[in-house]
Scaffold this active site. Structure first.
Site, mmCIF file in Angstrom:
data_model
loop_
_atom_site.group_PDB
_atom_site.id
_atom_site.type_symbol
_atom_site.label_atom_id
_atom_site.label_comp_id
_atom_site.label_asym_id
_atom_site.label_seq_id
_atom_site.Cartn_x
_atom_site.Cartn_y
_atom_site.Cartn_z
ATOM 1 N N LYS A 44 -1.813 -2.064 -7.569
ATOM 2 C CA LYS A 44 -0.899 -2.561 -6.533
ATOM 3 C C LYS A 44 -1.731 -2.905 -5.301
ATOM 4 O O LYS A 44 -2.689 -2.201 -4.959
ATOM 5 C CB LYS A 44 0.125 -1.470 -6.183
ATOM 6 C CG LYS A 44 0.956 -1.752 -4.931
ATOM 7 C CD LYS A 44 1.863 -2.943 -5.097
ATOM 8 C CE LYS A 44 2.571 -3.299 -3.774
ATOM 9 N NZ LYS A 44 3.361 -4.555 -3.901
ATOM 10 N N CYS A 129 1.195 -12.150 0.420
ATOM 11 C CA CYS A 129 2.356 -11.268 0.371
ATOM 12 C C CYS A 129 3.446 -11.843 1.279
ATOM 13 O O CYS A 129 3.230 -12.013 2.483
ATOM 14 C CB CYS A 129 2.026 -9.856 0.820
ATOM 15 S SG CYS A 129 3.505 -8.805 0.808
#
Ligand SMILES: C=Cc1c(C(=O)O)[nH]c(=O)[nH]c1=O
Length: 310
Positions: A44, A129
């Site tokens: 992650k 992101c």
């Protein structure tokens, strides 16, 4: 049928692995991926400090994919560097560490620590992101991307990659490829991250499906396949001496075949992995193998990057 891939000094028995963010926040999840038929593992995206992420509901499965606004929940970079220190590289599954600092400085600090450890893992620097309120997607700011990459190559001497947002204009493909081409140690670009800031509506309740950003979140799954393929093919064309990692909309062997036909060296799986579990790697690899057999291809090189135009 040989599904193996040798690239960047790595060798993978399968071209398939997880997309950063899915089944990779905690060590037990990463171990599960490493024990699956995935050809590699990626963590992650991490920040300097641990993060709880956005308020829930922040993920929803959709008829043809998913929407998420997780908000970068992660255990903090030390947790993932520790995992990378303990990882068994001898088992032949490369480990990638996704880095997405809350600022350029955070990203540089994390990469500096990673450089000092000099481990066999490779960084995938997330420029895309879409879900941290107030944090712009660096990948849509070409000057900021160049400035960050200038700083990265000064403190990180080894091969690294970047995770790109989807682009929707050939001029932007040209501009971003011109930025990336300037960095010889940039070994791979991962196309694409989710299509940011989509809005999904629950008609019956008259509510957005997810809570963060009043419902805005990154779109994944089948919805994004055509956009993902375009980005893979356009960056593979513009950066012929780098690798493109395909990501977006892979739920079957045929879609993995499409990504590789468009030029992808290897392929990441996100939404389908989240919904199906790690069995997806075995199923999709078997489907890819069967498709190759039906077409008379024995290796991925036999068709990689060979998409034609009618
Ligand atoms: C790293 C944050 C990301 C997230 C997130 O943590 O919300 N979701 C995505 O679809 N892509 C990301 O890059």
């Amino acid at each position: 049928i040989d599904l193996s891939v040798s690239w960047l000094g790595l060798s993978m028995a399968s071209p398939l692995f997880n997309a950063s963010g899915v089944m990779c926040r905690h060590a037990d999840e990463l171990d599960r991926l490493a024990a699956s038929c995935a050809g590699a593992v990626i963590t992650k995206s991490c920040t300097l400090e641990p993060r709880a992420g956005n308020p829930e509901p922040r993920y929803a499965a959709l008829p043809f994919g998913s929407i998420n606004s997780m908000g970068l929940p992660n255990e903090g970079f030390r947790y993932y560097l520790d995992y990378a220190r303990r990882y068994d590289y001898g088992r032949g599954k490369p480990l990638f560490v996704s880095v997405s600092g809350m600022s350029a400085d955070e990203t540089l600090t994390i990469l500096g620590e990673l450089a000092r450890l000099d481990l066999p893992c490779l960084p995938e620097v997330n420029l895309s992101c879409p879900n941290v309120p107030g944090k712009p997607q660096t990948g849509y700011d070409f000057a900021a991307s160049a400035a960050l990459l200038d700083a990265i190559v000064r403190i990180y001497p080894k091969t690294f990659g970047v995770k790109l947002p989807p682009y929707f204009d050939p001029v932007h493909f040209d501009m971003m490829a011109d930025v990336l081409r300037a960095y010889p140690t940039l070994g791979f670009v991962t196309c694409i991250n989710s299509i940011g800031n989509a809005l999904v509506v629950d008609v019956e309740r008259e509510l957005a499906l997810i809570r963060p950003k009043d419902g805005l979140g990154g779109l994944g799954g089948s919805y994004v396949l055509p956009t993902a393929l375009a980005n893979v093919r356009e960056f593979a064309r513009r950066l012929p001496d780098r690798h493109v990692v395909g990501c977006g909309g892979v739920t079957s062997g045929a879609e993995a075949f499409m990504h590789i036909l468009c030029g992808a060296t290897v392929v990441q799986i996100g939404t389908c992995l989240y919904e199906e579990g790690p069995g997806a790697f075995e199923r999709i690899a078997a489907e890819l193998s069967a498709l190759m057999r039906s077409k008379g291809y024995r290796t991925l090189d036999a068709f990689r990057g060979r998409l034609g135009t009618p």
